[in-house]
Design a protein around this motif. Structure first.
Motif, short mmCIF file in Angstrom:
data_model
loop_
_atom_site.label_atom_id
_atom_site.label_comp_id
_atom_site.label_asym_id
_atom_site.label_seq_id
_atom_site.Cartn_x
_atom_site.Cartn_y
_atom_site.Cartn_z
N ALA A 282 61.85 72.33 54.97
CA ALA A 282 61.10 72.95 55.76
C ALA A 282 60.13 71.86 56.37
O ALA A 282 59.91 70.95 55.63
N GLY A 283 59.69 71.80 57.34
CA GLY A 283 58.77 70.76 58.17
C GLY A 283 57.42 71.55 58.78
O GLY A 283 57.07 72.49 58.25
N HIS A 284 56.67 71.07 59.27
CA HIS A 284 55.53 71.31 60.12
C HIS A 284 55.23 70.72 61.26
O HIS A 284 55.33 69.60 61.62
N ASP A 285 54.90 71.36 62.36
CA ASP A 285 54.52 70.95 63.65
C ASP A 285 55.61 71.59 65.09
O ASP A 285 55.04 71.59 65.93
N ASP A 286 56.65 71.94 64.52
CA ASP A 286 57.37 72.52 65.59
C ASP A 286 57.83 71.10 66.74
O ASP A 286 57.77 71.29 67.71
N HIS A 287 58.36 70.17 66.11
CA HIS A 287 58.60 69.02 66.81
C HIS A 287 59.62 69.43 67.99
O HIS A 287 60.57 70.27 67.70
N PRO A 288 59.58 68.84 69.24
CA PRO A 288 60.54 69.22 70.33
C PRO A 288 61.91 69.20 69.69
O PRO A 288 62.73 70.02 70.54
N TYR A 289 62.44 68.45 68.91
CA TYR A 289 63.78 68.30 68.71
C TYR A 289 64.05 69.34 67.31
O TYR A 289 65.24 69.16 66.97
N ALA A 290 62.95 69.80 66.69
CA ALA A 290 63.34 70.58 65.47
C ALA A 290 64.36 71.77 65.57
O ALA A 290 65.27 71.97 64.61
N ARG A 291 64.49 72.20 66.94
CA ARG A 291 65.68 73.27 67.05
C ARG A 291 66.89 72.62 67.29
O ARG A 291 67.96 73.28 67.18
N PHE A 292 67.03 71.40 67.28
CA PHE A 292 68.45 70.79 67.64
C PHE A 292 68.93 69.62 66.40
O PHE A 292 69.95 69.13 66.39
N THR A 293 68.23 69.71 65.29
CA THR A 293 68.66 69.21 64.12
C THR A 293 69.85 69.76 63.59
O THR A 293 69.96 70.99 63.71
N CYS A 294 70.42 69.34 62.44
CA CYS A 294 71.72 70.14 61.82
C CYS A 294 71.58 69.84 60.43
O CYS A 294 71.52 68.94 59.68
N PRO A 295 71.09 71.24 59.93
CA PRO A 295 71.06 72.53 60.66
C PRO A 295 69.43 72.58 61.30
O PRO A 295 68.67 71.77 60.97
N PRO A 296 69.25 73.29 62.19
CA PRO A 296 68.12 73.69 62.81
C PRO A 296 66.78 73.70 61.79
O PRO A 296 66.92 74.55 60.84
N LEU A 297 65.58 73.16 62.16
CA LEU A 297 64.93 73.04 60.99
C LEU A 297 63.72 74.13 60.98
O LEU A 297 63.10 74.24 62.04
N THR A 298 63.50 74.41 60.04
CA THR A 298 62.66 75.84 59.79
C THR A 298 61.04 74.90 59.63
O THR A 298 60.92 74.22 59.05
N THR A 299 60.26 75.54 60.42
CA THR A 299 58.84 74.72 60.55
C THR A 299 57.66 75.86 60.88
O THR A 299 57.89 76.92 61.12
N VAL A 300 56.43 75.17 61.22
CA VAL A 300 55.37 76.05 61.75
C VAL A 300 55.06 75.28 62.76
O VAL A 300 54.94 74.04 62.82
N SER A 301 54.78 76.20 64.08
CA SER A 301 54.59 75.56 65.36
C SER A 301 52.97 75.33 65.55
O SER A 301 52.18 75.97 64.62
N GLN A 302 52.84 74.23 66.18
CA GLN A 302 51.39 74.03 66.79
C GLN A 302 51.38 74.43 68.07
O GLN A 302 52.36 74.27 68.87
N ASP A 303 50.30 75.11 68.54
CA ASP A 303 50.08 75.57 70.15
C ASP A 303 49.72 74.33 70.74
O ASP A 303 48.63 74.36 70.99
N TYR A 304 50.59 73.43 71.42
CA TYR A 304 50.39 72.45 72.21
C TYR A 304 49.71 72.73 73.33
O TYR A 304 48.69 72.07 73.79
N GLY A 305 50.01 73.91 74.11
CA GLY A 305 49.41 74.32 75.27
C GLY A 305 47.98 74.77 74.98
O GLY A 305 47.04 74.33 75.79
N ALA A 306 47.82 75.61 74.15
CA ALA A 306 46.32 76.01 73.59
C ALA A 306 45.54 74.76 73.50
O ALA A 306 44.22 74.61 73.58
#
Length: 342
Positions: A282-306
């Motif tokens: 597992a990671g942290h930040d919800d990197h823009p590519y985290a959804r596309f790793t193999c397997p997709p990475l479990t993580t915690v998102s940061q609210d970039y927009g906020a």
């Protein structure tokens, strides 16, 4: 003794018995008024506990319509996205953003700060390197320019700090990993360049301890911001030596986790859950590519927009306030992103 709190320069001029232009003249240059006037103003400042906002007074600086934006490493997708959003907001409000990247180097960050001060911008939005930053250089620009820090907190520097609640997000991730499998080992650099990693390590230790587990921290050597290469190289070494203390690894950031995913693949280890899985990552930040790793990475998102929007709005508020407010901190909570890696 203070008799009352003054809200703006007009009120202060009234209670001090002087004209608004005279007060403004004093704040621009105390030597420009007579000694008797200066004594009277300074006595009133003490009596009414009034702190003028010198940022709002300096209309010439605001007229430049330039806002400096500084990030520690522009190649990092997190900072690139934050900078992109801030840039759009500046343009939308009629300001001209000037972007600086420190490329992870203390000397370059200091040089950027000197250049930014020379430009006399209306304001600055700065994500400092943190641990290796030249604190005196940061303090100097914050004295001259309305400044909001984001991402990396440095106590008492800047008018405000906007960032991510690492305590909340790490506890959220630890709870998920403990509920669904073995408690995680924390994987990080021994001397991380970003201070958020240290906060996350402390939060991890507290979260494991609260749940009755023994914290296990694996620290590796590595300089700079090339987290993927470090995660791959050091992860491969650790796995070859027998692996981590448990079958679950929480990396201090997604980029380090992406490197560890690559190392596991090279070692022929299946990452994920279910039959045949050898490791959860597992990671942290919800990197823009985290959804596309193999397997997709479990993580915690940061609210970039906020984070981008609050940083910008806070800076705009500094231009309008009649008095300087106490320094404040705004933290945004993370959101658990459950994917196949854990």
């Amino acid at each position: 003794m203070t008799r009352g709190k003054i809200k703006n320069m007009e009120e202060f001029a009234t209670v001090s018995g002087l004209s608004r232009p005279t007060i403004s003249k004093y704040f621009n240059d105390p030597r420009s008024v007579r000694n008797s006037t200066r004594v009277k103003i300074e006595a009133a400042l003490t009596q009414y506990d009034y702190r003028p906002n010198l940022y709002a007074i300096n209309q010439n600086r605001r007229a430049t319509k330039v806002i400096g934006v500084m990030v520690p490493y522009l190649v990092d997708p997190f900072f690139a996205e934050i900078a992109r959003q801030i840039e759009r907001m500046c343009i939308g409000e009629g300001y001209r953003p000037i972007l600086f990247s420190s490329h992870g180097e203390r000397g370059l960050e200091t040089a950027n700060l000197d250049t930014l001060r020379a430009l006399r911008p209306a304001g600055a939005l700065i994500a400092p390197l943190g641990r290796i930053s030249d604190r005196a250089a940061l303090e100097a620009i914050c004295e001259d320019v309305p400044t909001v820090l984001f991402d990396s907190e440095l106590d008492e520097i800047g008018a405000a700090f906007v960032g991510h609640d690492n305590d909340q997000s790490i506890d959220l991730m630890v709870a998920h990993l403990c509920e669904t499998g073995e408690p995680p080992v924390f994987f990080e650099l021994r001397a991380p360049p970003n201070p958020n990693a240290i906060t996350r390590r402390v939060a991890y230790t507290a979260a494991l301890t609260r749940r009755g587990h023994t914290p296990r921290i694996v620290q590796v050597e590595g300089d700079g911001w090339d987290f993927e290469a470090i995660g791959q190289r050091e992860g491969r070494r650790i796995l070859a030596e027998g692996g981590f203390a448990t079958g679950t690894v929480l990396c201090s950031n997604d980029r380090l986790a992406i490197g560890l995913l690559a190392a596991a693949d090279e070692m022929g280890l299946r990452v994920g859950t279910g039959h045949g899985a050898a490791l959860r990552i597992a990671g942290h930040d919800d990197h823009p590519y985290a959804r596309f790793t193999c397997p997709p990475l479990t993580t915690v998102s940061q609210d970039y927009g906020a984070i981008a929007a609050r940083s910008f709005d806070t800076l705009m508020g500094l231009f309008d306030e009649a008095t300087v407010c106490d320094r404040h901190t705004v933290l945004f909570e993370g959101r658990l992103m459950k994917r196949h890696s854990a």
